[in-house]
Design a protein around this motif. Sequence first.
Motif, PDB file in Angstrom:
ATOM      1  N   VAL A 369      -5.260   9.107 -23.976  1.00 19.19           N
ATOM      2  CA  VAL A 369      -3.976   8.417 -23.769  1.00 19.19           C
ATOM      3  C   VAL A 369      -4.043   7.081 -24.508  1.00 19.19           C
ATOM      4  CG1 VAL A 369      -2.336   7.524 -22.056  1.00 19.19           C
ATOM      5  CG2 VAL A 369      -3.841   9.445 -21.468  1.00 19.19           C
ATOM      6  N   ALA A 373      -3.927   1.988 -19.365  1.00  9.14           N
ATOM      7  CA  ALA A 373      -3.449   2.013 -17.976  1.00  9.14           C
ATOM      8  C   ALA A 373      -3.632   0.629 -17.361  1.00  9.14           C
ATOM      9  CB  ALA A 373      -4.220   3.051 -17.180  1.00  9.14           C
ATOM     10  N   GLU A 392       5.087  -1.247  -9.248  1.00  7.83           N
ATOM     11  CA  GLU A 392       5.831   0.008  -9.248  1.00  7.83           C
ATOM     12  C   GLU A 392       4.916   1.194  -9.528  1.00  7.83           C
ATOM     13  OE1 GLU A 392       9.886  -0.642 -11.312  1.00  7.83           O
ATOM     14  OE2 GLU A 392       8.701  -2.449 -11.658  1.00  7.83           O
ATOM     15  N   ASN A 393       5.459   2.399  -9.368  1.00  6.66           N
ATOM     16  CA  ASN A 393       4.678   3.612  -9.652  1.00  6.66           C
ATOM     17  C   ASN A 393       4.170   3.580 -11.086  1.00  6.66           C
ATOM     18  OD1 ASN A 393       7.082   5.432  -7.735  1.00  6.66           O
ATOM     19  ND2 ASN A 393       5.021   4.921  -7.127  1.00  6.66           N
ATOM     20  N   GLY A 394       2.913   3.916 -11.240  1.00  7.21           N
ATOM     21  CA  GLY A 394       2.335   3.995 -12.583  1.00  7.21           C
ATOM     22  C   GLY A 394       1.920   2.652 -13.140  1.00  7.21           C
ATOM     23  N   SER A 395       1.963   1.583 -12.300  1.00  8.97           N
ATOM     24  CA  SER A 395       1.638   0.251 -12.833  1.00  8.97           C
ATOM     25  C   SER A 395       0.131   0.036 -12.986  1.00  8.97           C
ATOM     26  CB  SER A 395       2.263  -0.836 -11.950  1.00  8.97           C
ATOM     27  OG  SER A 395       1.844  -0.661 -10.621  1.00  8.97           O
ATOM     28  N   LYS A 397      -2.324   0.513 -10.194  1.00  9.38           N
ATOM     29  CA  LYS A 397      -3.013   0.075  -8.965  1.00  9.38           C
ATOM     30  C   LYS A 397      -4.207   0.982  -8.638  1.00  9.38           C
ATOM     31  CE  LYS A 397       0.764   0.585  -6.576  1.00  9.38           C
ATOM     32  NZ  LYS A 397       1.658   1.104  -7.610  1.00  9.38           N
ATOM     33  N   THR A 398      -3.957   2.314  -8.630  1.00 11.91           N
ATOM     34  CA  THR A 398      -5.040   3.249  -8.293  1.00 11.91           C
ATOM     35  C   THR A 398      -6.139   3.191  -9.348  1.00 11.91           C
ATOM     36  OG1 THR A 398      -3.509   4.657  -7.105  1.00 11.91           O
ATOM     37  CG2 THR A 398      -5.539   5.690  -7.836  1.00 11.91           C
ATOM     38  N   THR A 399      -5.725   3.033 -10.606  1.00 11.21           N
ATOM     39  CA  THR A 399      -6.713   2.939 -11.687  1.00 11.21           C
ATOM     40  C   THR A 399      -7.627   1.745 -11.445  1.00 11.21           C
ATOM     41  OG1 THR A 399      -5.006   3.811 -13.145  1.00 11.21           O
ATOM     42  CG2 THR A 399      -6.947   2.868 -14.204  1.00 11.21           C
ATOM     43  N   TYR A 408     -14.611   4.703 -12.766  1.00 14.47           N
ATOM     44  CA  TYR A 408     -14.402   4.560 -14.209  1.00 14.47           C
ATOM     45  C   TYR A 408     -15.089   3.276 -14.654  1.00 14.47           C
ATOM     46  CZ  TYR A 408     -10.259   7.584 -13.480  1.00 14.47           C
ATOM     47  OH  TYR A 408      -9.407   8.591 -13.143  1.00 14.47           O
ATOM     48  N   GLN A 439      -5.426   7.418  -2.144  1.00 18.30           N
ATOM     49  CA  GLN A 439      -4.020   7.773  -1.945  1.00 18.30           C
ATOM     50  C   GLN A 439      -3.909   9.292  -1.763  1.00 18.30           C
ATOM     51  OE1 GLN A 439      -1.960   6.541  -5.455  1.00 18.30           O
ATOM     52  NE2 GLN A 439       0.036   6.478  -4.462  1.00 18.30           N
ATOM     53  N   HIS A 556       3.060   0.050  -0.978  1.00 14.37           N
ATOM     54  CA  HIS A 556       4.446  -0.150  -1.406  1.00 14.37           C
ATOM     55  C   HIS A 556       5.263  -0.759  -0.270  1.00 14.37           C
ATOM     56  CE1 HIS A 556       4.202   1.815  -5.259  1.00 14.37           C
ATOM     57  NE2 HIS A 556       3.600   2.860  -4.724  1.00 14.37           N
TER      58      HIS A 556
END
Length: 619
Positions: A369, A373, A392-395, A397-399, A408, A439, A556
């Motif tokens: 990619v 991220a 927001e979603n995909g910002s 956070k989980t990464t 990682y 999550q 959220h």
Amino acid sequence: MYDVWKPPEQRPLRQLPGLLASSLGLLWESARTEFVLVAILQVVSGAMGGVLLVLVKNLLDAIQASSASQDFGPVLGWLGVLGVLTLLTTFSGSMQWELQRILGEQVDRRAMLRIFEVAGVASLEAFETPDFHNRLERAWISSGSRPTQITQSLLSLMSSLAGVLGVVIALFAVLPVLVPLLLVGSVPVLLLTARGSKALYAFNFGLTPLDRRRMYISRVLTHREHAHEVIAFGLAGFLNARWRDLHDQRLAEMRTLVRQRMWLGALSSLGNTLLFVAPVALVSYLLVNGTMQLPQAVAAATGILLLRPTLQGVIWSATQLYECALFLEDYEQFVRMKDELVAEHGGGPAPASFSTLRLESVTFNYPGVEAPALRNVTLDIGAGQVVALVGENGSGKTTLAKLLCGLYAPLGGRVLWDQTDTAQVKPAALRKSVAVLFQDFCKYLLDVSENIGVGRHERLGDPDSIREAAEHAGAHAFIRDLPEGYRTLLGPEFEGGHNLSIGQWQRMALARAFLRDAPLVILDEPTAALDARAEHELFDSMRTLFAGRTVLLISHRFSSVRSADRIYVLHKGELVEQGTHEQLMQLNGQYADLFTLQAAAYQSNGVAAEAAERNGAVP
Ligand SMILES: Nc1ncnc2c1ncn2[C@@H]1O[C@H](COP(=O)(O)OP(=O)(O)OP(=O)(O)O)[C@@H](O)[C@H]1O
Ligand SMILES: [Mg+2]
């Protein structure tokens, strides 16, 4: 970083001895008793053919002698020996089958365990790379029957070669020119058959990605985790069609392969026929023109007849050996990957605690990619603090959470535990100091105490700690009501299994985080499935429950993050705002926007807003 593996264009036969050695090693390691017994029985049954021939000859001699002497004793004696030997041969044949069943099972088990060993040290990144799964799938397929097959092919190659040698010596005495003719003639046949094996291997190699997609569709169609949506959306027909499409592609490829192998088969049959007809024609010619006498010609023809099946045996077992080597190479390559993966896991011990955790200009890209991220993220987390991460979603956070867990490694920048760069620390050691509630947490179809106990599996035998963790996660009350309490098996697809609601499952996952008892706790959307009361209670008591630990909270729900010591706001992988709730509200930026948006939903209804305000459950 996981490196994609490309198979060599040509698999040299040079690898064959190594592969044979490792297959024999695998057989020896897995089931040496069965292996030795099967090998002995094979040798004995191979030799039995010759013994029977000798016996039949002795029996005939005895019959001839007894017809003169009228004494049938020796005949009965030889008949008895023949009967006992035939019985033993038949019995040893069936014993061989049964022992091979155990041998196969044991080899399969050992091979699987070796595959699990690799999977056990593979990185999360590897699991997210298609190449890893393709290799895993090929190793899986090859590990089943191939190690046994390769040794069996070797044994039958050796016995066929011994047979060929005997006849060749005899033929050499009768008509020497036949030997090079037959041996050289069999080379093209051997090459053609080997080409067929290579085509089969290439077919399997090329189709692995497609086969994996097809297997995924079968899983969606047949597993409980998807059944509710498949039934509710009436997806069975659609998925069936998708499966058939993928299978049609496999069939089309297989037709091409079969056509190719049929051509190769036809050519090698032609070669085989010529191999038989040409020497017979030569013998006939020599007989007709008087160069050869009848007894010599009969001996030569018998030799050719005897050589034909043994030579075919050699060709068959040699190509089987080659084919197994092609497939086993995939398995061996995969298993060897363990050493590389373990080498990547080098590093020192993890610090027992920290006073500041720091992300310093961290950048991370997922494999393949282009857009990062996380981009140049710098943030601090003080020991004992509750720090919130919103966006927001995909910002990202989980990464970011996964980077902190050591799942990682950053591509740029550093993750520091005080002065220690985590790149220098053994990832497994680092992970021991982190308790994380993902999550997308896992639902283990094990019993309740195991579901909690896997949070720190060393404490599985400590029911008091497990119970305490369940109490902190608000799970004890419903566990008590389960048919067998903490011993209740979860998962209705198993006998006696019990299912939980999604919120109850989430409390199980939360209990794991409590049991883990690590200095850093990461909670990624810990209350997404919890009821309002449970969520309120958790956030209310978070500081007490996690006293002395540092908490990174991703949520959220802005009501739950407002009391955090520090709030970081991510946007498209970048850190855009930071501060306390009050500071961020004053800033009137993205946080304030999102907070106000969420609060408005409650404030639009005066009663709800008032109730919420009273409970402190919403902004
Ligand atoms: N395994 C992956 N491989 C490739 N891209 C990924 C992977 N996981 C996440 N991404 C991408 O990375 C970006 C950040 O994802 P991430 O899961 O960190 O977002 P998030 O902030 O946790 O979102 P959410 O609020 O939905 O949980 C997204 O654009 C996502 O598509
Ligand atoms: Mg997320």
